[in-house]
Write an enzyme that holds these catalytic residues in place. Structure first.
Site, PDB file in Angstrom:
ATOM      1  N   HIS A 267     -20.415 -22.300  44.400  1.00 44.98           N
ATOM      2  CA  HIS A 267     -20.227 -22.075  45.834  1.00 44.98           C
ATOM      3  C   HIS A 267     -21.186 -21.010  46.353  1.00 44.98           C
ATOM      4  CE1 HIS A 267     -17.774 -21.910  49.550  1.00 44.98           C
ATOM      5  NE2 HIS A 267     -18.148 -20.632  49.561  1.00 44.98           N
ATOM      6  N   GLU A 268     -21.222 -19.869  45.677  1.00 45.88           N
ATOM      7  CA  GLU A 268     -22.102 -18.788  46.123  1.00 45.88           C
ATOM      8  C   GLU A 268     -23.582 -19.130  45.924  1.00 45.88           C
ATOM      9  OE1 GLU A 268     -20.837 -16.600  47.866  1.00 45.88           O
ATOM     10  OE2 GLU A 268     -18.732 -16.913  47.343  1.00 45.88           O
TER      11      GLU A 268
ATOM     12  N   HIS B 270     -24.833 -20.849  49.031  1.00 41.40           N
ATOM     13  CA  HIS B 270     -25.201 -19.890  50.077  1.00 41.40           C
ATOM     14  C   HIS B 270     -26.536 -19.216  49.745  1.00 41.40           C
ATOM     15  CE1 HIS B 270     -21.439 -20.300  52.153  1.00 41.40           C
ATOM     16  NE2 HIS B 270     -20.705 -19.740  51.191  1.00 41.40           N
TER      17      HIS B 270
END
Length: 453
Positions: free
Chosen positions: A18-19, A22
């Protein structure tokens, strides 16, 4: 220990992906990333990448963050202002925020595809005897029938290769209020008869075991044979032995293990005491008659009969395997279906058509992680894919403090031409945090209630 390790590994992987979404999108948009952190608490590992980003791995893998250069958080040198997140055009900021949840959905596609490439053993779609009064019984379905094809209202027919596929189709149709048509025969390639299940008559439903009990399709066909018995159980006291094949109970012919389980479960009188049942069984070629009295277990309305024995043989299995392209398409399809089902269930909980009891917290997730890991790599990959979809969908919800909340802010900014005032952002963030904490509290409460129950 396996449960803890499987849980920690799952969390670390899903949060990192997920990170990473980003992080990579921020770099692609020309934003300077100061720190990429997985977990909270004391730092276990720390290193610096070529882009100047500091990477940290912390003790508690319960979250993570990507800290970018931003004038709202600290003073930014004039020569680096063009690298700050807040100075980027709206489309770039939206892309950076959306990249995290989308990375989770992309991971789910790859995990489901990997399961298809490896091959997943599943029970064949052979039916057990449906309980009297259920939709399947009313439709005329019988024990031992092979479900070959199915179709929801207005949709094309699809082949059914496993019992899991059948259950998934039943779940989707029931939650959507659609009727389902099955084509089933006595063998995989035999002539098939058409059976219609009016699932729309069920009304508001939840995706749980009670749903399948109401439909009448609970488990794949399994022979009505007894496995291991508890020494002090009701079955052992009645003289039952492992390997016994049950032919009838109280004169009713027994066709499969699911039917036998149901007869045992309901073998209680109105006061909840065990009833004496006349069993006819076959043991090593000999026919025997025994009286078996199920023991009540549970509380009040949840009380059911038990005999302290494993009932049934392993169902016939099939390994479903796809080539490279087929696996990717399967991954896309499954991710889309799970995401749609997740969104649908969340929507039903919001409007009160589904209970908040469906929320699961970290305790249940850890338990499922351990169970799936103990079943092997393929089962664990399927578990990771399911949680990855859930994480991606959850973060796209338009709730302040989540990625979807920030995307909602950007949508408003795009429509009005100006950002939401800082004072309103702070209020919305506090409200979003309160809602999120309330949901987490309910989920943890549900976990504890399941453990105590």
């Amino acid at each position: 220990m396996l449960t803890l390790l499987a849980f920690v590994a799952a969390l670390a992987l899903l949060i990192a992906v997920h990170e990473w979404g980003h992080y990579r999108m921020a770099l692609a948009c020309g934003v300077k990333v100061l720190r990429f952190s997985i977990g909270f608490g004391p730092v276990l590992l720390r290193w610096r990448g070529r882009s100047g980003t500091e990477f940290t791995l912390c003790l508690l893998p319960l979250g993570g963050y990507v800290r970018m250069l931003d004038e709202r958080e600290a003073e930014v040198p004039a020569q680096e202002r063009h690298l700050a997140f807040n100075t980027q055009p709206l489309r770039a900021r939206a892309a950076i925020v959306a990249a995290g949840p989308l990375a989770n959905l992309a991971l789910a596609v790859l995990l489901y595809a990997a399961v298809s490439w490896i091959g997943l053993p599943q029970a064949r779609a052979v039916l057990s005897e449906p309980a009297a009064g259920t939709l399947a019984a009313q439709a005329g379905l019988r024990s031992g029938q092979w479900v070959q094809r199915l179709s929801a209202d207005g949709e094309p027919e699809q082949e059914v290769e496993s019992f899991d596929q059948l259950r998934w189709a039943l779940t989707e149709a029931a939650l959507s209020g659609q009727d389902l048509t099955l084509w089933a025969g006595s063998a995989p390639q035999s002539a098939a008869d058409e059976y219609r299940l009016p699932l729309s008559k069920l009304g508001p439903v939840e995706a749980d075991a009670k749903l399948f009990a109401r439909i009448g399709i609970v488990a794949p066909w399994s022979a009505p044979e007894l496995g291991e018995l508890l020494e002090q159980g009701a079955g052992a006291r009645a003289g039952l032995q492992a390997g016994d094949r049950v032919l009838s109970v109280d004169g009713l012919p027994v066709h499969d293990a699911q039917q036998l389980r149901q007869l045992i479960r309901t073998g209680l009188d109105r006061q909840g005491n065990g009833l004496a049942q006349a069993w006819v069984l076959e043991r090593r070629g000999n026919r025997l008659e025994l009286t078996v009295r199920p023991e009540p277990q549970g509380e009040d309305l949840e009380r059911v009969g038990r005999i302290g024995a494993f009932v049934g043989t392993p169902p016939e299995m099939v390994t479903l395997q796809e080539d490279f392209l087929g696996g990717l398409l399967q991954g896309l399809r499954q991710t889309g279906e799970v995401a749609g089902l997740t969104l649908g269930m969340m929507g039903r909980m919001v409007v009160g058509l589904a209970s908040l009891d469906n929320l699961s917290g970290p305790i249940s997730i850890a338990e499922y992680a351990g169970k799936s890991a103990s079943l092997g790599g393929v089962a664990y990959l399927s578990f990771l894919a399911l949680i990855s979809v859930s994480l991606g969908v959850l973060n796209l919800l338009p709730l302040p403090v989540l990625d979807g909340g920030h995307l909602l802010y950007y949508l408003i900014e795009g429509v009005t031409g100006r950002p939401i005032p800082e004072q309103w952002l702070e209020r919305l963030q506090r409200a979003g945090m309160a809602i999120l904490l309330a949901l987490m509290s309910v989920a943890v409460f549900n976990d504890i209630a399941r453990l105590l129950g």
